[in-house]
Enzyme design. Structure first.
Site: not given
Length: 128
Positions: A8, A80
């Site tokens: 990201h 994550e």
């Protein structure tokens, strides 16, 4: 088959990430736009985008999907590491409450407080 692995765009670096749901910064939005243009220019011929369902990943993915005209499948298993109590915490407070508690220092089976261990993270991502 070719797989592109994308992180990201930039988010607030004064806070811990992990399972926090902070948005991208202006810089992160610009990074995502730039990546989308580069991927479009290289004719990457992708079929679909698989993404974490956390906000900063979704914002990145939406920009890519719009430029590349692709569908997105969101999956919480692609998040994550679950950094538990540290998720979204100001870095200064995290350093005070949990000194020297960083991903790179965790033992294989050591958990973040109310989070997961590197072993659990690896197994989750591998199965996803």
């Amino acid at each position: 088959m070719t797989i592109y692995l994308v992180r990201h765009g930039a988010d607030d670096n004064t806070k811990r990430g992990g399972w926090s749901n902070h948005p991208l910064t202006e810089e992160g939005l610009k990074q995502s736009e730039e990546l989308a243009r580069k991927l479009k220019d290289c004719n990457c011929n992708a079929d679909i985008i698989y993404s974490s369902d956390l906000l900063r990943a979704k914002q990145t993915t939406e920009i890519l999907a719009q430029h590349l005209n692709l569908e997105v499948e969101y999956d919480a298993e692609l998040r994550e590491v679950d950094n538990g109590d540290l998720a979204g915490m100001d870095n200064e407070l995290a350093d005070k409450l949990y000194p020297n508690l960083y991903w790179r220092k965790l033992e294989w089976k050591q958990h973040y407080p109310n989070g997961e261990s590197p072993k659990e993270f690896y197994e989750r991502i591998k199965s996803a």
